[in-house]
Design a protein around this motif. Structure first.
Motif, PDB file in Angstrom:
ATOM      1  N   VAL A   1     -18.665 -64.888 166.594  1.00 59.62           N
ATOM      2  CA  VAL A   1     -17.956 -65.793 167.490  1.00 59.62           C
ATOM      3  C   VAL A   1     -16.935 -66.526 166.647  1.00 59.62           C
ATOM      4  CG1 VAL A   1     -18.227 -67.756 169.042  1.00 59.62           C
ATOM      5  CG2 VAL A   1     -20.049 -66.069 168.859  1.00 59.62           C
ATOM      6  N   ALA A   2     -15.688 -66.561 167.116  1.00 56.21           N
ATOM      7  CA  ALA A   2     -14.627 -67.258 166.382  1.00 56.21           C
ATOM      8  C   ALA A   2     -14.701 -68.748 166.721  1.00 56.21           C
ATOM      9  CB  ALA A   2     -13.269 -66.684 166.744  1.00 56.21           C
ATOM     10  N   LEU A   3     -15.108 -69.544 165.747  1.00 58.87           N
ATOM     11  CA  LEU A   3     -15.205 -70.989 165.916  1.00 58.87           C
ATOM     12  C   LEU A   3     -14.214 -71.678 164.986  1.00 58.87           C
ATOM     13  CD1 LEU A   3     -19.110 -71.300 165.878  1.00 58.87           C
ATOM     14  CD2 LEU A   3     -17.601 -71.169 167.880  1.00 58.87           C
ATOM     15  N   GLY A   4     -14.013 -72.951 165.186  1.00 54.79           N
ATOM     16  CA  GLY A   4     -13.111 -73.701 164.314  1.00 54.79           C
ATOM     17  C   GLY A   4     -13.524 -73.662 162.858  1.00 54.79           C
ATOM     18  N   ARG A   5     -14.805 -73.491 162.611  1.00 50.64           N
ATOM     19  CA  ARG A   5     -15.311 -73.434 161.231  1.00 50.64           C
ATOM     20  C   ARG A   5     -15.271 -72.028 160.663  1.00 50.64           C
ATOM     21  NH1 ARG A   5     -20.947 -74.452 163.802  1.00 50.64           N
ATOM     22  NH2 ARG A   5     -21.814 -72.355 163.849  1.00 50.64           N
ATOM     23  N   GLY A   6     -14.846 -71.059 161.488  1.00 52.85           N
ATOM     24  CA  GLY A   6     -14.773 -69.674 161.049  1.00 52.85           C
ATOM     25  C   GLY A   6     -15.699 -68.794 161.875  1.00 52.85           C
ATOM     26  N   ASP A   7     -15.677 -67.509 161.576  1.00 52.12           N
ATOM     27  CA  ASP A   7     -16.533 -66.571 162.298  1.00 52.12           C
ATOM     28  C   ASP A   7     -17.999 -66.896 162.035  1.00 52.12           C
ATOM     29  OD1 ASP A   7     -14.365 -65.298 163.318  1.00 52.12           O
ATOM     30  OD2 ASP A   7     -14.515 -63.530 162.039  1.00 52.12           O
TER      31      ASP A   7
END
Length: 91
Positions: free
Chosen positions: A5-11
């Motif tokens: 999942v692509a999140l603000g903290r990275g994959d």
């Protein structure tokens, strides 16, 4: 579930993210229950799973998203240990 999942903290692995979301919803369900005076809102299997997420994360206060853990006895109910780990007082 095997994707990222692509999140603000990275994959982030989808399973990891789902665990975080389940933990988050369980804690907020407890918050809501406390606010409306409903006791014991969380099923035991949910508390077990959510606590596993906390145990793996360790002290979450370093993230800035949680207060320092509240001290509770080692023999406190698991739901109290879960909530205390988030900086909330379960009493």
């Amino acid at each position: 579930l095997d994707r990222s999942v692509a999140l603000g903290r990275g994959d982030t692995p989808a399973r990891t993210y789902l665990g975080e979301m389940i933990f988050d919803l369980a804690v907020h369900a407890w918050d809501l229950a406390q606010a409306i005076g409903f006791s014991d809102p969380l099923p035991e299997d949910l508390v077990d799973y959510a606590y596993e997420q906390v145990a793996e994360a360790g002290d979450m206060s370093a993230s800035g998203l949680f207060a320092a853990p509240v001290q509770v006895p080692n023999d406190a109910p698991l739901v109290h240990r879960l909530i205390a780990a988030t900086g909330r007082d379960p009493r």
